[in-house]
Design an enzyme around this catalytic site. Structure first.
Site, short mmCIF file in Angstrom:
data_model
loop_
_atom_site.label_atom_id
_atom_site.label_comp_id
_atom_site.label_asym_id
_atom_site.label_seq_id
_atom_site.Cartn_x
_atom_site.Cartn_y
_atom_site.Cartn_z
N ASP A 35 -14.76 -69.90 19.04
CA ASP A 35 -15.14 -69.05 18.11
C ASP A 35 -16.13 -67.89 18.49
O ASP A 35 -16.87 -68.10 19.39
CB ASP A 35 -15.68 -70.01 16.67
CG ASP A 35 -14.35 -70.25 16.08
OD1 ASP A 35 -13.19 -69.97 16.00
OD2 ASP A 35 -14.38 -71.03 15.04
N LYS A 56 -13.30 -64.79 14.93
CA LYS A 56 -13.27 -64.03 13.54
C LYS A 56 -14.49 -63.30 13.42
O LYS A 56 -15.48 -64.05 13.30
CB LYS A 56 -12.87 -64.95 12.33
CG LYS A 56 -11.34 -65.52 12.78
CD LYS A 56 -10.90 -66.45 11.55
CE LYS A 56 -9.52 -67.05 11.79
NZ LYS A 56 -8.54 -66.16 11.88
N MET A 169 -21.56 -67.88 3.90
CA MET A 169 -21.07 -66.48 3.95
C MET A 169 -21.46 -66.10 2.76
O MET A 169 -20.31 -65.14 2.06
CB MET A 169 -19.57 -66.81 4.17
CG MET A 169 -19.06 -67.38 5.46
SD MET A 169 -17.42 -67.95 5.59
CE MET A 169 -17.22 -69.34 4.68
#
Length: 249
Positions: A35, A56, A169
Site C-alpha cells: 500500500d 491508493k 480519514m
C-alpha cells in the site's frame, strides 16, 4: 497448485512496529503487493521479492480495487508465497474483505496477519489511554468518508454516543465532521486530538475542541491523520501548540 496469500498488517508507519510473524513472511515472500502508507524502510525486509506498488492515494493516481484483486489471484497462481502488505491492520478500513472474497472465489488459500492500527499507535504516542476508569469504558473506530457509488452510513450517532471515538480519514472533512457532530448533539466543548503520522518519529498532535475543528480542514498536513474524540483528551487542551511525539530515532 496455487500458492498462498498472506494479508499482513504493516502497522501505522515505523518499520519495527510490524509483527515478528509479518516480518518473517516478508523475508520469505516471492512477491509483495504493498500500500501507499507502507514505509520504504519496511520494504527492506523483502529485497528478495518482486515488489508491486498498488497504493491508493486521495485525489492522486491510484490502483483500482478490482485490479488489486486480480493481481493477487494472478500472483498466487505463479508464486508460492504472496504477501499483500497493508498499512495498519488489514481488517480495519483496508478493503480486506473484497480481496478475501476474490481469493475465495478463485480457490486461493490465504492467511491474515494482524497489525497495529493507527489509533493504538496514536494513543501510545500521545500518552493518553483510549479507555480510562470512570471516564471511558468503550471505544469506537469509525470513518465519515463515503466512497464513490457507496451509500452513506449513520456514523454520527455511534460517535456521539461513544466514550472515546477515533475517526479515520476524517481530518480533510473537518468542517463537515464538526457540523454533523454538533447537529447530532455533541457539545461544542468536547475535547479532540488530531494526530498526524502516528507511530513515526515525526508524528505531531494538536489538541482542540469540537468548536475549533473546522479550522483543521485548511491545514496542509504532509502525512495521514486521524481524529480522536472524547473526555480522555481533556487534559491535552492545556497545551497551546502542536507537540512532536513518537519514539526517538
Amino acid at each position: 497448485m496455487a500458492g498462498k496469500v498472506y494479508l499482513i498488517g504493516a502497522g501505522p508507519g515505523a518499520a519495527d512496529l510490524i509483527t515478528v510473524r509479518g516480518m518473517r513472511l516478508l523475508q520469505q515472500a516471492d512477491v509483495v503487493l504493498f500500500d501507499a502508507l507502507v514505509q520504504p524502510e519496511m520494504l527492506g525486509y523483502c529485497t528478495q521479492a518482486e515488489r508491486v506498488d498498488v497504493g491508493k492515494r486521495c485525489n492522486l493516481a491510484s490502483t483500482q480495487q478490482r485490479f488489486i484483486n486480480k493481481m493477487l489471484v494472478d500472483a498466487a497462481n505463479k508464486h508460492a508465497l504472496v504477501v499483500r502488505l497493508k498499512g495498519g491492520d488489514p481488517m480495519l478500513f483496508g478493503r480486506a474483505q473484497e480481496e478475501l472474497n476474490a481469493l475465495d472465489e478463485a480457490g486461493i488459500e490465504y492467511e491474515i496477519v494482524p497489525g497495529v492500527t493507527a489509533a493504538l499507535a496514536a494513543s501510545a504516542g500521545a500518552g493518553v489511554s483510549l479507555t480510562s476508569r470512570g471516564v471511558a469504558r468503550n471505544v469506537l473506530f469509525a470513518t465519515a468518508r463515503v466512497g464513490q457509488g457507496e451509500d452513506p452510513t449513520d456514523w454520527v450517532r455511534p460517535v456521539v454516543a461513544a466514550d472515546t471515538a477515533v475517526l479515520y480519514m476524517g481530518v480533510k472533512q473537518a468542517a463537515e465532521v464538526a457540523a454533523a457532530l454538533l447537529a447530532g448533539g455533541m457539545p461544542a466543548s468536547t475535547p479532540l486530538l488530531i494526530v498526524e503520522n502516528a507511530g513515526l518519529p515525526n508524528a505531531r498532535e494538536w489538541p482542540l475542541t469540537l468548536a475549533d475543528l473546522p479550522v483543521a480542514a485548511n491545514w496542509q498536513l504532509a502525512g495521514p491523520a486521524i481524529l480522536m474524540i472524547g473526555e480522555v483528551y481533556r487534559a491535552k487542551l492545556a497545551l497551546d501548540k502542536p507537540i512532536a511525539m513518537g519514539r526517538q530515532a
